[in-house]
Design a protein around this motif. Structure first.
Motif, PDB file in Angstrom:
ATOM      1  N   TRP A  90     105.854  54.024 -43.981  1.00  0.00           N
ATOM      2  CA  TRP A  90     104.702  53.151 -44.236  1.00  0.00           C
ATOM      3  C   TRP A  90     103.990  52.792 -42.935  1.00  0.00           C
ATOM      4  O   TRP A  90     102.759  52.865 -42.841  1.00  0.00           O
ATOM      5  N   ILE A  91     104.747  52.431 -41.922  1.00  0.00           N
ATOM      6  CA  ILE A  91     104.150  52.083 -40.622  1.00  0.00           C
ATOM      7  C   ILE A  91     103.377  53.287 -40.073  1.00  0.00           C
ATOM      8  O   ILE A  91     102.250  53.152 -39.591  1.00  0.00           O
ATOM      9  N   GLU A  92     103.971  54.483 -40.164  1.00  0.00           N
ATOM     10  CA  GLU A  92     103.294  55.695 -39.671  1.00  0.00           C
ATOM     11  C   GLU A  92     102.021  55.971 -40.466  1.00  0.00           C
ATOM     12  O   GLU A  92     100.992  56.332 -39.884  1.00  0.00           O
ATOM     13  N   ARG A  93     102.089  55.800 -41.763  1.00  0.00           N
ATOM     14  CA  ARG A  93     100.913  56.047 -42.611  1.00  0.00           C
ATOM     15  C   ARG A  93      99.773  55.085 -42.265  1.00  0.00           C
ATOM     16  O   ARG A  93      98.623  55.479 -42.122  1.00  0.00           O
ATOM     17  N   ILE A 144      99.119  50.181 -52.048  1.00  0.00           N
ATOM     18  CA  ILE A 144     100.045  49.419 -51.207  1.00  0.00           C
ATOM     19  C   ILE A 144     101.408  49.384 -51.902  1.00  0.00           C
ATOM     20  O   ILE A 144     101.489  49.071 -53.093  1.00  0.00           O
ATOM     21  N   PRO A 145     102.495  49.695 -51.186  1.00  0.00           N
ATOM     22  CA  PRO A 145     103.821  49.616 -51.810  1.00  0.00           C
ATOM     23  C   PRO A 145     104.096  48.192 -52.297  1.00  0.00           C
ATOM     24  O   PRO A 145     103.685  47.222 -51.665  1.00  0.00           O
ATOM     25  N   PHE A 146     104.818  48.086 -53.402  1.00  0.00           N
ATOM     26  CA  PHE A 146     105.089  46.765 -53.976  1.00  0.00           C
ATOM     27  C   PHE A 146     105.791  45.857 -52.981  1.00  0.00           C
ATOM     28  O   PHE A 146     105.477  44.676 -52.879  1.00  0.00           O
ATOM     29  N   TRP A 147     106.746  46.387 -52.225  1.00  0.00           N
ATOM     30  CA  TRP A 147     107.479  45.546 -51.279  1.00  0.00           C
ATOM     31  C   TRP A 147     106.535  44.954 -50.234  1.00  0.00           C
ATOM     32  O   TRP A 147     106.773  43.865 -49.737  1.00  0.00           O
TER      33      TRP A 147
END
Length: 177
Positions: free
Chosen positions: A58-61, A131-134
């Protein structure tokens, strides 16, 4: 210290805490590109790729997206500049309750409503934007944790209002000094 003075001090301490958090949240929206680079470097140095691969992906994306926007479409980041500015402007509004809590309780109530609004925004817009749920849960936590000091401030303001009205029945609360 009188009850009134103690309440006023408690209100002001919580308001300062809330405003500092709001300002920090705002100013960190300005350097997003560099912050994501730092976050990626820090995550790598802490072993996130091995232990938290989903977070690392996620951070890389997000970093890739910000780098592309910064290189090819920097005007898109202007939106986050306005987000930062909005945080700073909202923080200034809390000067009213700091100076006169009873008269300006509406600012605290407005803040509580805004904090509550974070939850449906994250739940609706998060999935729409991929956006991922977390991550939406993290965003919602800002609303929840922001509401806590404001709720405590509102309770204290109501007690201050009752104390002031009890001291002088029929007279509105005097401005705080």
């Amino acid at each position: 210290m009188s009850d009134r003075a103690a309440l006023l001090k408690g209100i002001r301490v919580w308001l300062v805490f809330f405003v500092v958090c709001l300002v920090l949240s705002g100013v960190t929206a300005f350097p997003l590109v560099q912050e994501l680079r730092w976050a990626e470097q820090t995550a790598r140095s802490l072993g996130a790729p091995e232990h938290l691969p989903g977070l690392m992906e996620w951070i890389e994306r997000v970093r890739d997206g910000l780098d592309a926007a910064d290189a090819d479409h920097p005007f898109l980041l202007y939106g986050t500049d306005w987000l930062a500015f909005a945080h700073l402007v909202i923080a200034v509004a809390f000067l009213g309750p700091y100076r006169d809590p009873v008269r300006n309780i509406w600012v605290v109530e407005f803040g509580l409503i805004a904090c509550a609004g974070v939850i449906p925004l994250a739940l609706i817009c998060g999935p729409v934007r991929g956006i991922p749920f977390w991550w939406s849960v993290i965003d919602m936590a800002f609303g929840v944790f922001g509401a806590i000091p404001l709720y405590l401030v509102r309770k204290k303001i109501k007690r201050l209002e009752a104390l002031t009205e009890a001291a002088v029945p029929g007279v509105a609360a005097a401005p705080a000094q």
